[in-house]
Design a protein around this motif. Structure first.
Motif, PDB file in Angstrom:
ATOM      1  N   ILE A  14      27.059  48.048  43.066  1.00 23.88           N
ATOM      2  CA  ILE A  14      28.379  48.304  41.912  1.00 23.88           C
ATOM      3  C   ILE A  14      28.103  47.399  40.933  1.00 23.88           C
ATOM      4  O   ILE A  14      27.750  46.375  41.126  1.00 23.88           O
ATOM      5  N   ASN A  15      28.191  48.043  39.851  1.00 18.09           N
ATOM      6  CA  ASN A  15      28.263  47.271  38.406  1.00 18.09           C
ATOM      7  C   ASN A  15      29.347  46.140  38.603  1.00 18.09           C
ATOM      8  O   ASN A  15      30.314  46.274  38.825  1.00 18.09           O
ATOM      9  N   PRO A  16      28.666  44.786  38.337  1.00 17.85           N
ATOM     10  CA  PRO A  16      29.536  43.720  38.465  1.00 17.85           C
ATOM     11  C   PRO A  16      30.911  43.727  37.674  1.00 17.85           C
ATOM     12  O   PRO A  16      31.699  43.012  37.862  1.00 17.85           O
ATOM     13  N   LYS A  17      31.078  44.470  36.582  1.00 20.74           N
ATOM     14  CA  LYS A  17      32.170  44.553  35.840  1.00 20.74           C
ATOM     15  C   LYS A  17      33.376  45.364  36.521  1.00 20.74           C
ATOM     16  O   LYS A  17      34.435  45.055  36.273  1.00 20.74           O
ATOM     17  N   PHE A  18      33.028  45.991  37.778  1.00 19.03           N
ATOM     18  CA  PHE A  18      33.968  46.727  38.652  1.00 19.03           C
ATOM     19  C   PHE A  18      34.013  45.716  39.736  1.00 19.03           C
ATOM     20  O   PHE A  18      33.434  45.720  40.804  1.00 19.03           O
ATOM     21  N   GLN A  19      35.188  45.100  39.643  1.00 21.57           N
ATOM     22  CA  GLN A  19      35.493  43.994  40.791  1.00 21.57           C
ATOM     23  C   GLN A  19      36.618  44.595  42.009  1.00 21.57           C
ATOM     24  O   GLN A  19      36.753  44.089  42.957  1.00 21.57           O
ATOM     25  N   ASP A  20      37.166  45.503  41.461  1.00 24.63           N
ATOM     26  CA  ASP A  20      38.143  46.089  42.416  1.00 24.63           C
ATOM     27  C   ASP A  20      37.736  47.592  43.206  1.00 24.63           C
ATOM     28  O   ASP A  20      37.720  48.532  42.483  1.00 24.63           O
ATOM     29  N   TRP A  21      37.414  47.526  44.650  1.00 24.22           N
ATOM     30  CA  TRP A  21      37.011  48.547  45.192  1.00 24.22           C
ATOM     31  C   TRP A  21      37.211  48.375  46.689  1.00 24.22           C
ATOM     32  O   TRP A  21      37.530  47.432  46.991  1.00 24.22           O
ATOM     33  N   ASP A  27      30.759  53.850  54.923  1.00 18.80           N
ATOM     34  CA  ASP A  27      30.155  53.377  53.987  1.00 18.80           C
ATOM     35  C   ASP A  27      30.551  54.426  52.612  1.00 18.80           C
ATOM     36  O   ASP A  27      29.709  54.210  51.669  1.00 18.80           O
ATOM     37  N   THR A  28      31.516  54.753  52.620  1.00 20.62           N
ATOM     38  CA  THR A  28      32.101  55.442  51.426  1.00 20.62           C
ATOM     39  C   THR A  28      32.998  54.452  50.765  1.00 20.62           C
ATOM     40  O   THR A  28      33.820  53.799  51.322  1.00 20.62           O
ATOM     41  N   TYR A  29      32.989  54.068  49.516  1.00 15.67           N
ATOM     42  CA  TYR A  29      33.745  53.354  48.720  1.00 15.67           C
ATOM     43  C   TYR A  29      34.390  54.019  47.435  1.00 15.67           C
ATOM     44  O   TYR A  29      33.676  54.988  46.920  1.00 15.67           O
ATOM     45  N   ILE A  30      35.492  53.468  47.080  1.00 13.09           N
ATOM     46  CA  ILE A  30      36.123  53.756  45.810  1.00 13.09           C
ATOM     47  C   ILE A  30      36.378  52.715  44.964  1.00 13.09           C
ATOM     48  O   ILE A  30      37.068  51.612  45.282  1.00 13.09           O
ATOM     49  N   ILE A  31      36.020  52.928  43.514  1.00 12.73           N
ATOM     50  CA  ILE A  31      36.164  51.906  42.507  1.00 12.73           C
ATOM     51  C   ILE A  31      37.472  52.249  41.748  1.00 12.73           C
ATOM     52  O   ILE A  31      37.596  53.324  41.640  1.00 12.73           O
ATOM     53  N   PHE A  32      38.240  51.102  41.685  1.00 12.63           N
ATOM     54  CA  PHE A  32      39.589  51.234  40.924  1.00 12.63           C
ATOM     55  C   PHE A  32      39.248  50.494  39.550  1.00 12.63           C
ATOM     56  O   PHE A  32      38.671  49.436  39.545  1.00 12.63           O
ATOM     57  N   VAL A  38      48.195  49.599  40.784  1.00 12.57           N
ATOM     58  CA  VAL A  38      48.364  50.476  41.654  1.00 12.57           C
ATOM     59  C   VAL A  38      49.385  49.867  42.657  1.00 12.57           C
ATOM     60  O   VAL A  38      49.360  48.628  42.913  1.00 12.57           O
ATOM     61  N   ALA A  39      50.341  50.420  43.059  1.00 10.88           N
ATOM     62  CA  ALA A  39      51.497  49.870  43.737  1.00 10.88           C
ATOM     63  C   ALA A  39      50.985  49.194  45.034  1.00 10.88           C
ATOM     64  O   ALA A  39      51.171  48.165  45.353  1.00 10.88           O
ATOM     65  N   ASN A  40      50.129  50.360  46.027  1.00 12.04           N
ATOM     66  CA  ASN A  40      49.838  49.680  47.355  1.00 12.04           C
ATOM     67  C   ASN A  40      48.373  50.304  47.339  1.00 12.04           C
ATOM     68  O   ASN A  40      48.167  51.631  47.496  1.00 12.04           O
ATOM     69  N   VAL A  41      47.417  49.533  47.061  1.00 10.98           N
ATOM     70  CA  VAL A  41      45.950  49.703  46.837  1.00 10.98           C
ATOM     71  C   VAL A  41      45.469  50.461  48.175  1.00 10.98           C
ATOM     72  O   VAL A  41      44.696  51.486  48.082  1.00 10.98           O
ATOM     73  N   GLN A  42      46.004  50.158  49.482  1.00  7.27           N
ATOM     74  CA  GLN A  42      45.330  50.636  50.658  1.00  7.27           C
ATOM     75  C   GLN A  42      45.742  52.037  50.825  1.00  7.27           C
ATOM     76  O   GLN A  42      45.227  52.970  51.126  1.00  7.27           O
ATOM     77  N   ASP A  43      47.155  52.396  50.381  1.00  7.59           N
ATOM     78  CA  ASP A  43      47.860  53.867  50.736  1.00  7.59           C
ATOM     79  C   ASP A  43      47.203  54.586  49.572  1.00  7.59           C
ATOM     80  O   ASP A  43      46.874  55.645  50.093  1.00  7.59           O
ATOM     81  N   GLU A  44      46.915  54.154  48.271  1.00 10.13           N
ATOM     82  CA  GLU A  44      46.179  54.937  47.122  1.00 10.13           C
ATOM     83  C   GLU A  44      44.921  55.205  47.871  1.00 10.13           C
ATOM     84  O   GLU A  44      44.177  56.165  47.490  1.00 10.13           O
ATOM     85  N   ALA A  45      44.144  54.331  48.232  1.00 11.39           N
ATOM     86  CA  ALA A  45      42.604  54.735  48.648  1.00 11.39           C
ATOM     87  C   ALA A  45      42.647  55.602  49.939  1.00 11.39           C
ATOM     88  O   ALA A  45      41.882  56.541  49.915  1.00 11.39           O
ATOM     89  N   ILE A  46      43.440  55.303  50.612  1.00 11.75           N
ATOM     90  CA  ILE A  46      43.621  56.436  51.898  1.00 11.75           C
ATOM     91  C   ILE A  46      43.856  57.878  51.265  1.00 11.75           C
ATOM     92  O   ILE A  46      43.414  58.979  51.756  1.00 11.75           O
ATOM     93  N   LYS A  47      44.813  57.887  50.473  1.00 12.30           N
ATOM     94  CA  LYS A  47      45.349  59.033  49.878  1.00 12.30           C
ATOM     95  C   LYS A  47      44.088  59.760  49.037  1.00 12.30           C
ATOM     96  O   LYS A  47      43.773  60.996  49.386  1.00 12.30           O
ATOM     97  N   LEU A  48      43.486  59.063  48.256  1.00 10.08           N
ATOM     98  CA  LEU A  48      42.131  59.509  47.550  1.00 10.08           C
ATOM     99  C   LEU A  48      40.974  60.017  48.421  1.00 10.08           C
ATOM    100  O   LEU A  48      40.652  61.123  48.378  1.00 10.08           O
ATOM    101  N   HIS A 122      36.952  47.052  54.054  1.00 14.34           N
ATOM    102  CA  HIS A 122      36.839  45.771  53.269  1.00 14.34           C
ATOM    103  C   HIS A 122      37.399  46.250  51.809  1.00 14.34           C
ATOM    104  O   HIS A 122      37.508  47.357  51.560  1.00 14.34           O
ATOM    105  N   ILE A 123      38.645  45.285  51.231  1.00  8.93           N
ATOM    106  CA  ILE A 123      39.127  45.406  50.036  1.00  8.93           C
ATOM    107  C   ILE A 123      38.262  44.325  49.213  1.00  8.93           C
ATOM    108  O   ILE A 123      38.398  43.107  49.604  1.00  8.93           O
ATOM    109  N   ASN A 124      37.903  44.721  48.121  1.00  6.66           N
ATOM    110  CA  ASN A 124      37.291  43.602  47.275  1.00  6.66           C
ATOM    111  C   ASN A 124      38.354  43.872  45.839  1.00  6.66           C
ATOM    112  O   ASN A 124      38.383  44.760  45.401  1.00  6.66           O
TER     113      ASN A 124
END
Length: 129
Positions: A14-21, A27-32, A38-48, A122-124
């Motif tokens: 992950i490009n270091p400029k992206f800290q929120d993932w 082993d699938t990840y989503i970069i925000f 985002v009101a609730n990042v866990q809910d949003e990630a699961i929705k996506l 993991h939430i980063n």
């Protein structure tokens, strides 16, 4: 032999400029772009993940690109979800010199598992990186 954990490999992809993932079990990840809006990042990630993770024959989820990594071993498989990538480590494949189709199909199958049963491991954020 490189003894990095899967999480350490993924951090190197992950490009270091992206800290929120958010990382899922397979082993699938989503970069925000901006996790603070985002009101609730866990809910949003699961929705996506439920929306873009499952693979349906003939659908856009079947399309993928394989990204060859320079920063660590393995590959990333991208698909139709913005900022969604699946990490594939060489040890996961039987072939020592896999082609992009083998890598992509394997990565896509991992993304499908995460889409069908999303489990965050993991939430980063810029606060905890």
């Amino acid at each position: 032999m490189n003894n990095l954990s899967i999480l350490e490999h993924i951090k190197l992809t992950i490009n270091p400029k992206f800290q929120d993932w958010i990382l899922f079990k397979n082993d699938t990840y989503i970069i925000f772009d901006d996790i603070t809006i985002v009101a609730n990042v866990q809910d949003e990630a699961i929705k996506l993940m439920k929306e873009f993770g499952p693979v349906f024959a003939g659908g856009s989820a079947g399309d993928f690109n394989v990204i060859h990594l320079n920063s660590t071993e393995g590959w990333l498989v991208s698909g139709h979800g913005y900022g969604m990538y699946t990490y594939v480590h060489p040890s996961e494949l039987d072939n020592e010199t896999p082609n992009d189709l083998e890598i992509g199909l394997y990565g896509r199958s991992k993304r499908n598992l995460d889409g069908e049963n999303p489990e965050i491991v993991h939430i980063n954020t810029s606060n905890n990186s």
